[in-house]
Motif scaffolding. Structure first.
Motif, PDB file in Angstrom:
ATOM      1  N   ILE A  31     -30.463  21.920  29.986  1.00  0.00           N
ATOM      2  CA  ILE A  31     -29.765  22.099  28.705  1.00  0.00           C
ATOM      3  C   ILE A  31     -28.290  22.357  28.945  1.00  0.00           C
ATOM      4  CG2 ILE A  31     -29.484  23.647  26.724  1.00  0.00           C
ATOM      5  CD1 ILE A  31     -32.507  24.022  26.715  1.00  0.00           C
ATOM      6  N   VAL A  32     -27.989  23.286  29.833  1.00  0.00           N
ATOM      7  CA  VAL A  32     -26.597  23.649  30.091  1.00  0.00           C
ATOM      8  C   VAL A  32     -25.848  22.479  30.716  1.00  0.00           C
ATOM      9  CG1 VAL A  32     -25.073  25.246  31.323  1.00  0.00           C
ATOM     10  CG2 VAL A  32     -27.167  26.097  30.260  1.00  0.00           C
ATOM     11  N   MET A  33     -26.510  21.739  31.581  1.00  0.00           N
ATOM     12  CA  MET A  33     -25.881  20.559  32.161  1.00  0.00           C
ATOM     13  C   MET A  33     -25.535  19.537  31.072  1.00  0.00           C
ATOM     14  SD  MET A  33     -24.779  19.056  34.913  1.00  0.00           S
ATOM     15  CE  MET A  33     -25.612  19.357  36.470  1.00  0.00           C
ATOM     16  N   ILE A  66     -25.342  21.112  20.569  1.00  0.00           N
ATOM     17  CA  ILE A  66     -26.262  20.662  21.624  1.00  0.00           C
ATOM     18  C   ILE A  66     -27.235  21.779  21.980  1.00  0.00           C
ATOM     19  CG2 ILE A  66     -26.422  19.913  24.032  1.00  0.00           C
ATOM     20  CD1 ILE A  66     -23.606  18.642  23.617  1.00  0.00           C
ATOM     21  N   ALA A  67     -26.718  22.992  22.104  1.00  0.00           N
ATOM     22  CA  ALA A  67     -27.575  24.135  22.432  1.00  0.00           C
ATOM     23  C   ALA A  67     -28.659  24.317  21.381  1.00  0.00           C
ATOM     24  CB  ALA A  67     -26.731  25.403  22.557  1.00  0.00           C
ATOM     25  N   SER A  80     -27.079  30.693  17.166  1.00  0.00           N
ATOM     26  CA  SER A  80     -26.937  30.249  18.556  1.00  0.00           C
ATOM     27  C   SER A  80     -25.993  31.144  19.356  1.00  0.00           C
ATOM     28  CB  SER A  80     -26.434  28.802  18.604  1.00  0.00           C
ATOM     29  OG  SER A  80     -25.204  28.658  17.912  1.00  0.00           O
ATOM     30  N   VAL A  81     -25.155  31.915  18.668  1.00  0.00           N
ATOM     31  CA  VAL A  81     -24.238  32.833  19.362  1.00  0.00           C
ATOM     32  C   VAL A  81     -25.021  33.893  20.145  1.00  0.00           C
ATOM     33  CG1 VAL A  81     -22.391  34.538  19.037  1.00  0.00           C
ATOM     34  CG2 VAL A  81     -22.379  32.425  17.711  1.00  0.00           C
ATOM     35  N   GLU A 131     -17.300  25.634  30.682  1.00  0.00           N
ATOM     36  CA  GLU A 131     -18.313  26.529  31.237  1.00  0.00           C
ATOM     37  C   GLU A 131     -19.355  26.949  30.203  1.00  0.00           C
ATOM     38  OE1 GLU A 131     -16.855  30.579  32.023  1.00  0.00           O
ATOM     39  OE2 GLU A 131     -14.841  29.819  31.674  1.00  0.00           O
ATOM     40  N   PRO A 132     -20.161  25.991  29.728  1.00  0.00           N
ATOM     41  CA  PRO A 132     -21.235  26.367  28.810  1.00  0.00           C
ATOM     42  C   PRO A 132     -22.271  27.226  29.519  1.00  0.00           C
ATOM     43  CG  PRO A 132     -21.551  24.140  29.584  1.00  0.00           C
ATOM     44  CD  PRO A 132     -20.203  24.577  30.101  1.00  0.00           C
TER      45      PRO A 132
END
Length: 457
Positions: free
Chosen positions: A285-287, A313-314, A337-338, A387-388
């Motif tokens: 997910i982070v990628m 996206i998250a 999502s925060v 930097e997600p």
């Protein structure tokens, strides 16, 4: 590395930086005349000790001088475009312990300035009558310095001018940051190879620092974050001494500094050499968040929009996992999502890790943007971190679970499977160009490549 070294074989372009700063000042003060005045950082003794504290040059001073000497001064005459560096004179007592200092003739060769004098002449230099303005930085002027001979004094505009000019990097500065990234890649690779056999976070911090120092980056851009297990959910984790046994992953946020310029790189990987199911799902997910947002980058893109895309996206991916449920637009509007991605997508990078000129608004009522360190359009020549991250921090998430406005979107039964993952963050340093971008970070982040390195020893 050879191409970078060829660029860095030249001299730090201090005169060009001074010209840019004057151009900025003249945007609001077209008739500006007089002198730019800056002081380097002073030698400071450790309290109740006879040793000097570690020296860190003032970045404003370095930007216009390229000089890393303590107790130095600088002037730039706006009319003539001539710069003068004032360096400490020889102190016989100091020579006994520290050796001979840089001489004025040596300094003239080392630094991109027009004249070099000793620091004991700076007061008399400034005593010459001037009808112009002296531009200096508030609270960075020594008590023995006076500006009585100038028609006026401005203690605000110079700092602003330097901060704004620092956003756009020239080729030399880009070379410095590339070099810092290349060195840090060596160090990140060494940690990957060591993690499977390490017992404690501090061992891995030691591996990283050793490789940086051995490859010309004596200073760290910031204190490393070496966070194992659930500690990876602490954004600026500082302990770096916990045991690794029984932990799933390691989040390594670390970057060497090369000649005053920073790198800032984060990688997350399994300590055992094999991702758990939940860890791999989160990593992917982070990628995706990072790959898709980097693809958006070019001059003129609004960073707020890029950050918003990362949250969208998250949300989509957390819905697919079942951690979130409900309508994605309602989740976005509620800012749920925060709870999982509480920080900004990135920040400018340069002489400071969190570099100048980003215009953040920490009073923003919108929680999604409150901690975004850069707002507005990205200019060509800026370098920004991407930097997600997704985190499972009980202190942050549990209040959301108690709030009906958010709890209706969170599936606790699925969430409970992910607490031990802690957090995943992936961070690269990206140069913005007119028609796109260049990723300056080469540290491995592909899963297969990472696992091959971890399992290679």
């Amino acid at each position: 590395m050879e191409a970078v070294d060829a660029i860095l074989a030249g001299q730090y372009p201090a005169k060009e930086h001074a010209k840019r700063v004057v151009e900025y000042i003249k945007k609001t003060h077209p008739d500006a005349s007089g002198v730019l005045y800056l002081e380097g950082q002073k030698t400071c003794m450790i309290e109740d000790n006879d040793e000097a504290a570690p020296f860190r040059q003032r970045r404003y001073f370095y930007y216009l001088t390229g000089c890393d000497l303590p107790d130095a001064y600088f002037t730039y005459d706006i009319a003539s475009g001539k710069s003068t560096l004032f360096i400490p004179p020889i102190d016989a007592e100091s020579v006994i312990w520290s050796g001979l200092p840089v001489s004025p003739s040596e300094a003239l060769e080392l630094y991109d300035v027009d004249h070099v004098q000793t620091a004991d002449t700076v007061a008399s230099y400034l005593a010459k009558p001037s009808q112009g303005t002296v531009y200096a930085i508030n609270n960075q002027v020594s008590d023995h310095i006076t500006f009585l001979q100038f028609a006026s004094t401005d203690l605000m505009l110079l700092k602003e001018a330097i901060e704004e000019c620092r956003v756009i990097k020239d080729a030399y500065e880009i070379g410095l940051i590339k070099k810092a990234n290349l060195i840090s890649t060596i160090a990140h690779t060494a940690v990957l190879k060591a993690v499977k056999h390490a017992k404690n976070e501090r061992e891995l911090e030691g591996v990283f620092i050793e490789k940086c120092i051995a490859n010309e980056a004596r200073e760290q851009a910031y204190h490393s974050i070496v966070a194992s297990g659930t500690a990876a959910a602490t954004l600026h984790y500082q302990k770096n001494y916990q045991n690794l046994e029984g932990k799933l992953n390691l989040l390594l946020d670390a970057g060497g500094e090369y000649k005053m310029y920073a790198s800032d790189i984060t990688r997350t990987f399994p300590i055992s050499g094999r991702f758990s199911t939940e860890s791999r799902l989160l990593y992917d997910i982070v990628m995706k968040m990072q790959v898709d947002t980097i693809a958006m980058l070019k001059a003129g893109v609004v960073w707020d929009d890029v950050h918003l895309t990362a949250h969208k996206i998250a949300i989509d991916c957390l819905l697919a996992l079942g951690i979130l449920s409900g309508d994605k637009n309602e989740i976005l509007k509620a800012r749920t999502s925060v709870a999982f991605f509480p920080h900004g997508l990135g920040h400018y990078l340069g002489m400071d890790t969190h570099d100048t000129g980003g215009h953040p608004d920490y009073e923003d009522k919108d929680t999604m943007f409150r901690y975004l360190r850069v707002r507005g359009k990205l200019p060509a020549g800026s370098i920004i971190t991407v930097e997600p991250g997704i985190y499972f921090c009980r202190f942050i998430i549990e209040p959301y679970l108690k709030d009906p406005a958010h709890s209706k979107f969170i599936n606790v039964d699925v969430l409970d499977k992910y607490w031990e993952v802690g957090g995943v963050r992936i961070e690269d340093n990206v140069l913005i160009t007119d028609d796109g971008h260049e990723n300056l970070t080469t540290a491995v982040k592909d899963v297969d490549e990472m696992l091959a390195l971890i399992n290679s020893t």
